[in-house]
Design an enzyme around this catalytic site. Structure first.
Site: not given
Ligand code: COA
Length: 320
Positions: A114, A247, A277
């Site tokens: 990215c 980004h 993204n």
């Molecule tokens: N829909 C519904 N539930 C979802 C889901 C979806 N698409 N994806 C994950 N979940 C669930 C998980 O299974 C978890 O459930 P559990 O508590 O029963 O285990 C719950 O939601 C929380 O998951 P978590 O990963 O802790 O959520 P989060 O608040 O950290 O959000 C992201 C997840 C991926 C959105 C967040 O971590 C993020 O944006 N990270 C950075 C990613 C990024 O920018 N990547 C690219 C960089 S270039």
């Protein structure tokens, strides 16, 4: 007067097909509400079979040349940032060179996930300031839909396809151009965001794996550091920044950096809601949108920043 690298033109390409959160909820266990709340994403564009990395990159590049009033004959070098090239080789940059009808110069693909567009700007700036090239296309083109695990709701809702491009040339009048770029990487964090496997249009490639929480944590800290570094290196205050073009990974990360700079939300260019993204394409897509609709004007101070797999991260500060 020192040579500076001018952003002479911007271009963009988005695939025709739009997929909403509700469309995705038919395929995996997710919901529009969850995706919007955690990421700010409402929809993404996904490429059809003809919308290859090269095709989208060439379309964006044509737009950038048009916007700059330049011709394919003005292109000395093509740097194409991508993690999803059409083939292992030739470089997709050279497929774009052929599509544009450029028959001289050189080109290569750049792999920095990215952060690829920021890395590409930095390399292009060095080529121009050392006189190795005059006209340089920097393109971000990505087809992440081909490296998604469409069963993994933790990743497949986050990404989209598209391409953005800038055409760069030497200038320097009125302090305009690239003021600085700062690049960083930490290979020891490679396992928190990666793709195993090969590239290719037709083979089944590897799929993306991510520890979202860890990536989020590093993004907020490292992006705050890198924007401070850019301003300090140029002796500028936060209040000097006219536009943040970040980004586009997650609205919460974007908001955190905007708050850190003390920028009102209307000074932060956001496309993640509509594009999701698009990795190396996300910054040039956002820049092209805001420059084309008249928000970013000549002479504005524009700060770009990105973090991605590698980990890689960096910034570019530009007097537009
Ligand atoms: N829909 C519904 N539930 C979802 C889901 C979806 N698409 N994806 C994950 N979940 C669930 C998980 O299974 C978890 O459930 P559990 O508590 O029963 O285990 C719950 O939601 C929380 O998951 P978590 O990963 O802790 O959520 P989060 O608040 O950290 O959000 C992201 C997840 C991926 C959105 C967040 O971590 C993020 O944006 N990270 C950075 C990613 C990024 O920018 N990547 C690219 C960089 S270039």
């Amino acid at each position: 007067m020192a040579i500076r690298t001018l952003l002479a033109g911007v271009g963009a390409y988005l695939p025709e097909r739009v997929v909403t959160n509700d469309d995705l909820a038919l395929r995996v266990d997710t919901s529009d509400a969850w995706i919007r709340e955690r990421t700010g994403i409402r929809q993404r564009h996904l490429a059809g079979p003809h919308e290859t990395c090269a095709h989208m990159g060439a379309e964006a590049a044509r737009g950038a040349l048009r916007d700059a009033g330049a011709e394919p004959a003005d292109v000395d070098a093509i740097i194409l940032a991508t993690s999803t090239p059409d083939q292992a080789f030739p470089a997709t940059a050279l497929r774009v060179q052929a599509e544009l009808g450029v028959d001289r110069g050189f080109g290569f693909d750049l792999s920095a996930a990215c952060s690829g567009f920021i890395y590409g700007l930095s390399v292009a700036d060095a080529l121009i300031r050392t006189g190795q090239a005059r006209g340089v296309l920097v393109i971000g083109s990505e087809v992440y839909s081909r490296i998604m695990d469409w069963q993994d709701r933790g990743t497949c809702v986050l990404f989209g396809d598209g391409a953005g491009a800038v055409f760069l040339r030497p200038g320097g009048e009125a302090g305009r151009g690239i003021l600085s770029t700062h690049l960083h990487a930490q290979g020891s964090l490679g396992d928190i965001l990666y793709v195993d496997g090969s590239v290719g249009r037709h083979d089944r490639p590897g799929t993306l794996a991510m520890n979202g929480r860890e990536v989020f944590r590093h993004a907020v800290v490292k992006l705050a550091q890198v924007v401070d570094q850019a301003l300090k290196a140029n002796g500028l205050e936060r209040s000097a920044v006219d536009w943040l073009v970040p980004h586009q990974a997650n609205l919460r990360i974007i908001d955190a950096v905007g708050r850190k700079l003390g920028l009102p939300p209307e000074r932060v260019v956001v496309t993640v809601d509509r594009h999701a993204n698009t990795s190396a394409a996300s910054i040039p897509l956002a820049l092209a949108e805001a420059a084309t609709d008249g928000r970013i004007r000549r002479g504005d101070l524009v700060l770009m920043e990105a973090l991605g797999g590698g980990l890689t991260w960096g910034s570019a500060l530009v007097r537009y």
